[in-house]
Design a protein around this motif. Structure first.
Motif, mmCIF file in Angstrom:
data_model
loop_
_atom_site.group_PDB
_atom_site.id
_atom_site.type_symbol
_atom_site.label_atom_id
_atom_site.label_comp_id
_atom_site.label_asym_id
_atom_site.label_seq_id
_atom_site.Cartn_x
_atom_site.Cartn_y
_atom_site.Cartn_z
ATOM 1 N N LYS A 88 31.672 47.663 38.564
ATOM 2 C CA LYS A 88 32.833 46.424 39.727
ATOM 3 C C LYS A 88 33.555 45.762 38.551
ATOM 4 C CE LYS A 88 31.572 43.189 43.508
ATOM 5 N NZ LYS A 88 30.593 42.419 43.666
ATOM 6 N N VAL A 89 35.003 45.925 39.275
ATOM 7 C CA VAL A 89 35.830 45.073 38.367
ATOM 8 C C VAL A 89 35.579 43.453 39.135
ATOM 9 C CG1 VAL A 89 38.290 44.462 38.109
ATOM 10 C CG2 VAL A 89 37.474 46.726 38.959
ATOM 11 N N ARG A 90 35.268 42.630 37.925
ATOM 12 C CA ARG A 90 35.109 41.200 38.180
ATOM 13 C C ARG A 90 36.666 39.831 37.908
ATOM 14 N NH1 ARG A 90 31.711 36.612 34.647
ATOM 15 N NH2 ARG A 90 31.925 34.884 36.126
ATOM 16 N N ALA A 91 37.741 41.448 37.125
ATOM 17 C CA ALA A 91 39.103 40.209 37.739
ATOM 18 C C ALA A 91 40.066 41.555 36.380
ATOM 19 C CB ALA A 91 39.234 38.716 36.539
ATOM 20 N N ALA A 92 41.006 41.518 36.946
ATOM 21 C CA ALA A 92 42.482 41.900 35.966
ATOM 22 C C ALA A 92 43.448 41.324 36.138
ATOM 23 C CB ALA A 92 42.400 43.054 37.364
ATOM 24 N N TYR A 93 43.764 41.251 35.526
ATOM 25 C CA TYR A 93 45.372 40.274 35.314
ATOM 26 C C TYR A 93 46.440 41.374 35.046
ATOM 27 C CZ TYR A 93 41.212 36.670 34.955
ATOM 28 O OH TYR A 93 40.083 36.081 35.488
ATOM 29 N N VAL A 94 47.725 40.390 35.157
ATOM 30 C CA VAL A 94 49.162 41.649 35.147
ATOM 31 C C VAL A 94 49.888 40.483 35.239
ATOM 32 C CG1 VAL A 94 48.986 42.219 37.485
ATOM 33 C CG2 VAL A 94 49.868 43.527 35.546
ATOM 34 N N GLY A 145 47.678 43.480 30.457
ATOM 35 C CA GLY A 145 47.147 42.628 31.422
ATOM 36 C C GLY A 145 46.111 42.865 30.603
ATOM 37 N N GLU A 146 45.206 42.851 31.262
ATOM 38 C CA GLU A 146 43.801 42.522 31.189
ATOM 39 C C GLU A 146 42.419 43.300 31.980
ATOM 40 O OE1 GLU A 146 41.122 39.329 28.367
ATOM 41 O OE2 GLU A 146 42.743 39.070 29.465
ATOM 42 N N LEU A 147 41.562 43.658 32.155
ATOM 43 C CA LEU A 147 40.287 43.731 32.530
ATOM 44 C C LEU A 147 39.391 43.325 31.907
ATOM 45 C CD1 LEU A 147 39.172 45.405 35.510
ATOM 46 C CD2 LEU A 147 39.150 47.632 33.927
ATOM 47 N N ALA A 163 45.048 46.216 28.254
ATOM 48 C CA ALA A 163 46.435 46.957 28.926
ATOM 49 C C ALA A 163 47.312 47.079 28.498
ATOM 50 C CB ALA A 163 45.834 46.868 30.112
ATOM 51 N N ALA A 164 47.956 47.923 28.198
ATOM 52 C CA ALA A 164 49.343 48.129 27.697
ATOM 53 C C ALA A 164 50.265 47.544 28.351
ATOM 54 C CB ALA A 164 49.328 49.307 26.226
ATOM 55 N N ASP A 165 50.386 48.349 29.709
ATOM 56 C CA ASP A 165 50.913 47.641 30.779
ATOM 57 C C ASP A 165 49.975 47.580 32.374
ATOM 58 O OD1 ASP A 165 51.225 50.423 31.276
ATOM 59 O OD2 ASP A 165 52.707 51.103 30.039
ATOM 60 N N PRO A 166 51.093 47.639 33.104
ATOM 61 C CA PRO A 166 50.552 47.056 34.488
ATOM 62 C C PRO A 166 50.014 48.967 34.973
ATOM 63 C CG PRO A 166 52.725 46.062 34.890
ATOM 64 C CD PRO A 166 53.034 47.189 32.977
ATOM 65 N N THR A 167 50.228 49.625 34.491
ATOM 66 C CA THR A 167 50.328 51.156 34.795
ATOM 67 C C THR A 167 49.266 51.324 34.691
ATOM 68 O OG1 THR A 167 52.185 52.082 35.164
ATOM 69 C CG2 THR A 167 50.810 53.850 34.852
ATOM 70 N N CYS A 168 49.043 51.141 32.798
ATOM 71 C CA CYS A 168 47.871 51.299 31.757
ATOM 72 C C CYS A 168 46.342 50.595 32.274
ATOM 73 C CB CYS A 168 48.340 51.329 30.657
ATOM 74 S SG CYS A 168 49.229 51.895 29.384
ATOM 75 N N LEU A 169 46.982 48.990 33.074
ATOM 76 C CA LEU A 169 45.667 48.511 33.853
ATOM 77 C C LEU A 169 45.132 48.753 35.140
ATOM 78 C CD1 LEU A 169 43.957 46.054 34.020
ATOM 79 C CD2 LEU A 169 46.315 44.953 35.303
ATOM 80 N N LEU A 170 46.430 49.580 36.119
ATOM 81 C CA LEU A 170 45.500 50.225 37.105
ATOM 82 C C LEU A 170 44.784 51.608 37.082
ATOM 83 C CD1 LEU A 170 49.320 49.610 39.571
ATOM 84 C CD2 LEU A 170 47.241 48.994 39.269
ATOM 85 N N ARG A 171 45.194 52.185 35.385
ATOM 86 C CA ARG A 171 44.295 53.774 35.441
ATOM 87 C C ARG A 171 42.884 52.960 34.994
ATOM 88 N NH1 ARG A 171 48.731 56.261 31.680
ATOM 89 N NH2 ARG A 171 50.117 57.074 34.002
#
Length: 465
Positions: free
Chosen positions: A409-415, A377-379, A390-398
């Motif tokens: 502020k999160v501009r975009a997060a991709y998964v 994923g990517e933040l 981000a290595a995986d969805p859970t890591c992205l959420l963390r």
């Protein structure tokens, strides 16, 4: 800005778009009346190269928007020693580009797979109008560039729920093909059970918002744009169909014969744009956003690292075979009588290409401290000039949770979707908590098919990470 065209040309292009290819001979006459051929010399002694593109169809930016903005074409044309003036013409779909090419008013264009086939078919009706497909711009091997969306909160949860409903699409486009094939796969007769409204993407988007249609099937970047705005949610991810979809570059055969050095220069410039996108995907997305008015977050969803679109020029056998497989469908809806694909597809103008798609996520996840690979994923944080993997969805959420705690502020997060791998917005995905695992899906139907765990909101997923 789009160069002015005469009234006859505009009427002809619009008629072609509505008819999805019917009456091409009449269009050519209308477009040609009182007009010079695009390749004729300009008054200042420069030859004119007319390029047709679709600025908002961001799967073609390397042959259109990004190419134009960065001046790559002009630089490559200068190397030929010829004085060439480039005229750019911007359209919403590929159909009017084909109409203009048939009239000799556009020399090089870019469009999606179905419009490409229609272009080649109509071109082969006359020696003077023949065209050649000479490169790929972008593609997705599973079909995820086309998507069916519904209004937020819609009671429609599956394709089967579309029975008796009206759906908007652009007839003859790959998005139309997705709709028909997906409905058939779901056991819904696309002719008897569903009413299809043939509409341009902006018209269909308005129809969805007003409630005049129950769903919208469209191509990149309309689904992502509407979902990002909160004006739609995904009903069907084209990646579920697992049928390749692609966009490519096409040239008038006569122009290519008369100006082979210009055509080769164009493809070298397209390769320059592709390499730029590979090496600087975030900057490329921001350039395209500035040129088109599309949100950079939407452009990057498709064109960024690990984006839905892969950008490469070669006419791979898997993609040309996909075109062959598309022919029966286009014949079945009456927009294609036949095409000699071997005569239409021509890779002889392609420059030597080294390397492969470089717009991929890599490195070490800064939160989970693990290498980034498949399923990453990517933040993208507001104010940051780089993104973090981000290595995986859970890591992205963390990572999202940590950013929010620190006031960022999160501009975009991709998964990526757990089942199809289609990259999507994390906050627009449907999340499932399965024990310690937090799994994203682009659709509620996909989450239900998973069959385990509990569907939770995005906010709950972030809290649980």
């Amino acid at each position: 800005m789009r160069p002015a065209t005469d009234d006859a040309a505009r009427r002809g292009a619009a008629k072609f778009s509505r008819a999805a290819g019917a009456g091409i001979a009449a269009l050519v006459l209308a477009l040609s009346a009182g007009c010079t051929v695009a390749g004729n010399a300009a008054e200042d002694g420069a030859e004119v190269l007319v390029v047709g593109y679709q600025s908002k169809t961001i799967n073609t930016v390397t042959a259109g928007t990004l190419l134009r903005a960065q001046g790559f074409l002009e630089k490559r044309l200068a190397e030929t020693g010829r004085k060439v003036s480039v005229v750019w013409q911007d359209y919403d779909t590929g159909a009017p580009i084909t109409a203009q090419m048939m009239a000799g008013k556009i020399d090089i264009g870019s469009m999606g797979d179905y419009p490409l086939l229609i272009n080649g078919s109509h071109g082969q009706q006359s020696e003077q109008t023949r065209t050649k497909m000479i490169a790929i711009t972008g593609y997705n091997p599973h079909g995820a560039l086309n998507t069916v969306v519904v209004a937020p909160g819609s009671p429609i949860r599956s394709l089967a729920d579309l029975r008796g409903k009206t759906v908007s699409t652009s007839v003859g486009s790959a998005a139309h093909g997705l709709l028909v094939q997906a409905l058939r796969k779901a056991g819904v007769d696309p002719e008897k059970d569903v009413k299809v409204e043939n509409q341009q993407p902006p018209v269909g988007a308005s129809a969805l918002q007003s409630g005049n249609v129950a769903a919208l099937s469209q191509f990149v970047a309309w689904p992502g744009l509407l979902v990002n705005r909160g004006e739609a949610e995904v009903l069907y991810d084209g990646g579920e169909l697992n049928v390749p979809t692609l966009h490519g570059t096409v040239v008038r055969q006569q122009y290519a014969t008369d100006h082979p050095d210009v055509v080769k220069a164009f493809l070298k410039a397209q390769q320059d744009a592709t390499a730029f996108l590979w090496q600087q995907p975030l900057k490329a997305a921001e350039i395209v956003a500035e040129q088109t008015g599309l949100p950079a977050e939407v452009v990057y969803l498709y064109n960024g690292a690990n984006g839905i679109a892969t950008f490469e020029l070669p006419l791979k056998s898997s993609l040309t075979q996909a075109l062959r497989n598309d022919v029966p469908f286009l014949k079945s809806i009456g927009v294609l009588q036949g095409i000699d694909l071997d005569a239409f597809i021509d890779d002889s103008y392609l420059p030597e290409v080294t390397g492969s798609n470089g717009a991929v996520l890599s490195g070490i996840d800064p939160i989970c401290k693990t290498p980034v690979g498949g399923g990453a994923g990517e933040l993208w944080l507001t104010g940051e000039e780089v993104t973090q993997p981000a290595a995986d969805p859970t890591c992205l959420l963390r990572a999202i949770k940590n950013a929010e705690k620190s006031g960022k502020k999160v501009r975009a997060a991709y998964v990526p979707d757990t089942a199809t791998g289609t990259r999507w917005f994390a906050d627009k995905s449907v999340w499932v908590q399965d024990g310690a695992r937090l799994l994203p899906f682009t659709t509620r139907a996909g989450a239900n098919r998973y069959g385990k765990g509990t569907v939770i909101t995005y906010a709950q997923a972030v809290a649980a990470a």
